[in-house]
Design a protein around this motif. Structure first.
Motif, short mmCIF file in Angstrom:
data_model
loop_
_atom_site.label_atom_id
_atom_site.label_comp_id
_atom_site.label_asym_id
_atom_site.label_seq_id
_atom_site.Cartn_x
_atom_site.Cartn_y
_atom_site.Cartn_z
N UNK A 78 -1.06 11.88 -13.55
CA UNK A 78 -0.80 10.86 -14.56
C UNK A 78 -2.06 10.06 -14.85
N UNK A 79 -2.84 9.78 -13.81
CA UNK A 79 -4.07 9.02 -14.01
C UNK A 79 -5.09 9.84 -14.78
N UNK A 80 -5.21 11.11 -14.45
CA UNK A 80 -6.14 11.98 -15.19
C UNK A 80 -5.74 12.04 -16.66
N UNK A 81 -4.45 12.20 -16.92
CA UNK A 81 -3.94 12.24 -18.28
C UNK A 81 -4.24 10.93 -19.01
N UNK A 82 -4.02 9.82 -18.30
CA UNK A 82 -4.28 8.51 -18.89
C UNK A 82 -5.75 8.32 -19.23
N UNK A 83 -6.64 8.71 -18.33
CA UNK A 83 -8.07 8.54 -18.57
C UNK A 83 -8.57 9.46 -19.68
N UNK A 84 -8.01 10.65 -19.78
CA UNK A 84 -8.33 11.53 -20.90
C UNK A 84 -7.93 10.87 -22.22
N UNK A 85 -6.73 10.26 -22.18
CA UNK A 85 -6.24 9.55 -23.37
C UNK A 85 -7.15 8.38 -23.72
N UNK B 204 -7.70 3.11 -9.97
CA UNK B 204 -7.13 3.81 -8.83
C UNK B 204 -5.95 3.03 -8.29
N UNK B 205 -5.22 3.62 -7.34
CA UNK B 205 -4.15 2.92 -6.63
C UNK B 205 -4.66 2.32 -5.33
N UNK B 206 -5.57 3.01 -4.68
CA UNK B 206 -6.06 2.56 -3.39
C UNK B 206 -6.85 1.25 -3.56
N UNK B 207 -6.52 0.29 -2.70
CA UNK B 207 -7.24 -0.98 -2.74
C UNK B 207 -6.63 -2.00 -3.67
N UNK B 208 -5.52 -1.67 -4.34
CA UNK B 208 -4.87 -2.62 -5.23
C UNK B 208 -3.61 -3.17 -4.56
N UNK B 209 -3.07 -4.21 -5.13
CA UNK B 209 -1.86 -4.82 -4.58
C UNK B 209 -0.65 -3.96 -4.88
N UNK B 210 -0.59 -3.40 -6.11
CA UNK B 210 0.58 -2.62 -6.51
C UNK B 210 0.20 -1.66 -7.62
N UNK C 295 0.80 8.59 -22.34
CA UNK C 295 -0.02 8.60 -21.12
C UNK C 295 -0.13 7.21 -20.48
N UNK C 296 -0.10 6.20 -21.32
CA UNK C 296 -0.15 4.81 -20.85
C UNK C 296 1.14 4.45 -20.13
N UNK C 297 2.28 4.84 -20.71
CA UNK C 297 3.57 4.53 -20.09
C UNK C 297 3.72 5.20 -18.73
N UNK C 298 3.06 6.32 -18.53
CA UNK C 298 3.20 7.06 -17.27
C UNK C 298 2.68 6.27 -16.07
N UNK C 299 1.87 5.24 -16.33
CA UNK C 299 1.33 4.42 -15.24
C UNK C 299 2.13 3.14 -15.02
N UNK C 300 3.16 2.91 -15.82
CA UNK C 300 3.94 1.69 -15.68
C UNK C 300 4.71 1.68 -14.37
N UNK C 301 4.97 0.49 -13.83
CA UNK C 301 5.81 0.39 -12.62
C UNK C 301 7.20 0.96 -12.88
N UNK C 302 7.86 1.35 -11.84
CA UNK C 302 9.22 1.88 -11.95
C UNK C 302 10.16 0.76 -12.39
N UNK C 303 10.78 0.94 -13.57
CA UNK C 303 11.66 -0.09 -14.10
C UNK C 303 13.04 -0.08 -13.44
N UNK C 304 13.28 0.87 -12.51
CA UNK C 304 14.58 0.89 -11.85
C UNK C 304 14.75 -0.33 -10.95
N UNK C 305 13.62 -0.90 -10.50
CA UNK C 305 13.71 -2.07 -9.64
C UNK C 305 12.57 -3.03 -9.95
N UNK C 306 12.91 -4.21 -10.37
CA UNK C 306 11.91 -5.24 -10.63
C UNK C 306 12.25 -6.44 -9.76
N UNK C 307 11.35 -6.81 -8.87
CA UNK C 307 11.60 -7.91 -7.94
C UNK C 307 11.20 -9.24 -8.58
#
Length: 217
Positions: free
Chosen positions: A23-30, A45-51, A120-132
């Motif tokens: 998904x990230x590769x697709x997003x960056x290509x976009x 990236x995901x590593x080193x981030x809060x979420x 491609x942008x939407x593919x990186x969105x947080x999971x909307x099934x659960x929002x705290x």
């Protein structure tokens, strides 16, 4: 001197396992395709981030240095969505206290459109099934955890206003345009989640509300 900005590259950063996610590769290509330009001093990236995904530094960044630029055509808002002509034509009936209805209708349409320019942008969105977020807690949880604070009243007011906006403006508009919207799919629940998303990741450029999120950081 600040490093010269350049287009996003797709080589793997071995030190961080950058770009290991499809998904990230697709997003960056976009991003490269639509003209997003990023400094070589940062990466996504995901590593080193809060979420979820975020932008991280590879090296020291100077004060005032430009890290990335996004052309207006790549920003999702009511003037760039595929239904912008319809929204502009009927903008008077979409007027609301929040001022967000055209943007939220744009999101409702684009996020459920498999052919969306922003897929491609939407593919990186947080999971909307659960929002705290307190807006999505049960009433009992809000009373127990927020009682005695101003947040409790503010959240209740937001919920009432969102429901009123959806039922009196958004739902009638969608029913009048069945070729673009389906109330069974574009529900109040999805609308509420998109409101929370816009509240967290939008900006006001004194002309229109625009969504500028890259990832949850």
């Amino acid at each position: 001197m600040a490093a010269e900005a350049k287009r996003l590259k797709l080589e793997t950063d071995k030190s961080t396992d950058n770009l290991t996610n499809d998904s990230l590769i697709h997003f960056l290509n976009w991003c490269e395709k639509v003209g997003v330009v990023i400094s070589p001093k940062v990466y996504v990236n995901k590593k080193g981030t809060v979420s979820d995904y975020g932008m991280l530094a590879r090296e020291d960044i100077e004060e005032g240095e430009v890290l990335f630029t996004v052309p207006r055509s790549a920003v999702l808002y009511q003037n760039t969505t595929a239904i912008h002509s319809m929204l502009e034509k009927e903008k008077e009936i979409l007027d609301s206290q929040s001022g967000w209805v055209p943007l939220l209708l744009s999101l409702l349409y684009e996020v459920t459109n498999s052919e969306s320019h922003w897929k491609p942008y939407f593919s990186l969105w947080p999971d909307f099934c659960f929002l705290n977020h307190p807006m999505f807690w049960s009433e009992g949880e809000r009373q127990r955890l927020l009682s005695g604070t101003s947040i409790l009243e503010a959240v209740h007011k937001d919920i009432v206003n969102i429901q009123h906006e959806y039922n009196t403006i958004v739902l009638p508009f969608m029913k009048s345009h069945p070729e673009f919207f389906d109330p069974q799919k574009h529900t109040l629940e999805l609308y509420q989640k998109l409101v929370a998303f816009v509240m967290a990741y939008s900006l006001d450029n004194n002309v229109d509300w625009m969504l500028v999120k890259i990832g949850a950081v």
